[in-house]
Design a protein around this motif. Structure first.
Motif, PDB file in Angstrom:
ATOM      1  N   LYS A 171     -15.305  -8.274   9.445  1.00 60.46           N
ATOM      2  CA  LYS A 171     -14.161  -8.004   8.557  1.00 60.46           C
ATOM      3  C   LYS A 171     -14.507  -6.867   7.615  1.00 60.46           C
ATOM      4  O   LYS A 171     -15.654  -6.712   7.216  1.00 60.46           O
ATOM      5  N   LYS A 172     -13.492  -6.130   7.246  1.00 59.26           N
ATOM      6  CA  LYS A 172     -13.643  -5.037   6.286  1.00 59.26           C
ATOM      7  C   LYS A 172     -12.595  -5.191   5.206  1.00 59.26           C
ATOM      8  O   LYS A 172     -11.555  -5.812   5.419  1.00 59.26           O
ATOM      9  N   LYS A 173     -12.854  -4.563   4.093  1.00 58.69           N
ATOM     10  CA  LYS A 173     -11.846  -4.461   3.038  1.00 58.69           C
ATOM     11  C   LYS A 173     -10.791  -3.472   3.523  1.00 58.69           C
ATOM     12  O   LYS A 173     -11.120  -2.417   4.073  1.00 58.69           O
ATOM     13  N   SER A 174      -9.531  -3.810   3.334  1.00 61.46           N
ATOM     14  CA  SER A 174      -8.454  -2.941   3.776  1.00 61.46           C
ATOM     15  C   SER A 174      -8.467  -1.620   3.022  1.00 61.46           C
ATOM     16  O   SER A 174      -8.796  -1.562   1.833  1.00 61.46           O
ATOM     17  N   VAL A 175      -8.073  -0.578   3.711  1.00 60.01           N
ATOM     18  CA  VAL A 175      -7.927   0.733   3.089  1.00 60.01           C
ATOM     19  C   VAL A 175      -6.884   0.665   1.970  1.00 60.01           C
ATOM     20  O   VAL A 175      -6.975   1.387   0.980  1.00 60.01           O
ATOM     21  N   ILE A 176      -5.905  -0.223   2.121  1.00 59.50           N
ATOM     22  CA  ILE A 176      -4.878  -0.406   1.087  1.00 59.50           C
ATOM     23  C   ILE A 176      -4.931  -1.842   0.557  1.00 59.50           C
ATOM     24  O   ILE A 176      -3.922  -2.535   0.496  1.00 59.50           O
ATOM     25  N   ASP A 177      -6.104  -2.249   0.159  1.00 60.14           N
ATOM     26  CA  ASP A 177      -6.371  -3.624  -0.270  1.00 60.14           C
ATOM     27  C   ASP A 177      -5.424  -4.121  -1.364  1.00 60.14           C
ATOM     28  O   ASP A 177      -4.910  -5.224  -1.289  1.00 60.14           O
ATOM     29  N   ASN A 178      -5.175  -3.291  -2.370  1.00 58.87           N
ATOM     30  CA  ASN A 178      -4.290  -3.720  -3.477  1.00 58.87           C
ATOM     31  C   ASN A 178      -2.893  -4.045  -2.981  1.00 58.87           C
ATOM     32  O   ASN A 178      -2.272  -4.983  -3.461  1.00 58.87           O
ATOM     33  N   TYR A 179      -2.403  -3.279  -2.034  1.00 59.26           N
ATOM     34  CA  TYR A 179      -1.057  -3.498  -1.523  1.00 59.26           C
ATOM     35  C   TYR A 179      -0.981  -4.774  -0.688  1.00 59.26           C
ATOM     36  O   TYR A 179      -0.111  -5.603  -0.901  1.00 59.26           O
ATOM     37  N   ILE A 180      -1.894  -4.934   0.273  1.00 59.00           N
ATOM     38  CA  ILE A 180      -1.773  -6.086   1.170  1.00 59.00           C
ATOM     39  C   ILE A 180      -2.073  -7.404   0.463  1.00 59.00           C
ATOM     40  O   ILE A 180      -1.631  -8.452   0.915  1.00 59.00           O
TER      41      ILE A 180
END
Length: 184
Positions: A171-180
């Protein structure tokens, strides 16, 4: 002689979307406001998805964004407590519509990835706060394009990404973590 270039609907759509993204990132609007504004803009322009082949990156990206926005908007409406209490059938219809649009979004994603021949594509599961999305939501990054990130939890799309050898383990942190990870 001066030629005037007229802005097409594509340009308007993506410009407006980028403006909303900037406002969201600055904290000027919430995720809910982002979805409502984007949905209203689509309705105002009377935009429709491309029905035929996806023969350009722009068409594929547009279709993904179109269906994704409608799916999220319908899902958000289906979860509205007041609507569920006063009009349960309408809330249920919004949920059905949401599922339909998510399916269309995933089909659009696959068509675009096939058009790109899965080149410079990377996909992986993302770390999420939502228990319902844990070990289900994955991110697809098109590395040749700036800020082009898709999300899905569709199992047949996941299997195809694995078959094509572009799905990474872990698993990785999303590139748009704040949004998702922001609720709406």
């Amino acid at each position: 002689m001066v030629y005037r270039v007229q802005e097409n609907v594509f340009d308007k759509f993506f410009k407006h979307r980028e403006s909303l993204i900037r406002q969201f990132k600055k904290g000027d609007i919430s995720k809910r406001e982002f979805l409502e504004e984007h949905y209203n803009f689509i309705q105002q322009l009377n935009l429709k998805p491309f029905q035929r082949r996806i023969d350009s990156f722009e068409k594929g990206l547009y279709n993904y964004q179109y269906f994704n926005m409608l799916a999220k908007y319908c899902y958000m409406k289906s979860k509205d407590i007041k609507l569920q209490q006063k009009h349960p059938r309408l809330a249920e219809k919004f949920l059905e519509d949401s599922n339909y649009y998510y399916y269309q979004k995933d089909k659009s994603t696959l068509k675009l990835l096939e058009f790109l021949e899965f080149k410079n594509v990377e996909a992986y599961f993302v770390k999420v706060k939502s228990p319902g999305l844990k070990d289900k939501l994955f991110e697809i990054v098109l590395k040749d394009y700036e800020n082009v990130i898709f999300h899905s939890k569709n199992t047949w799309l996941l299997e195809r990404l694995q078959e094509e050898g572009v799905f990474l383990e872990g698993k990785k942190k999303s590139v748009i973590d704040n949004y998702i990870n922001e609720k709406y």
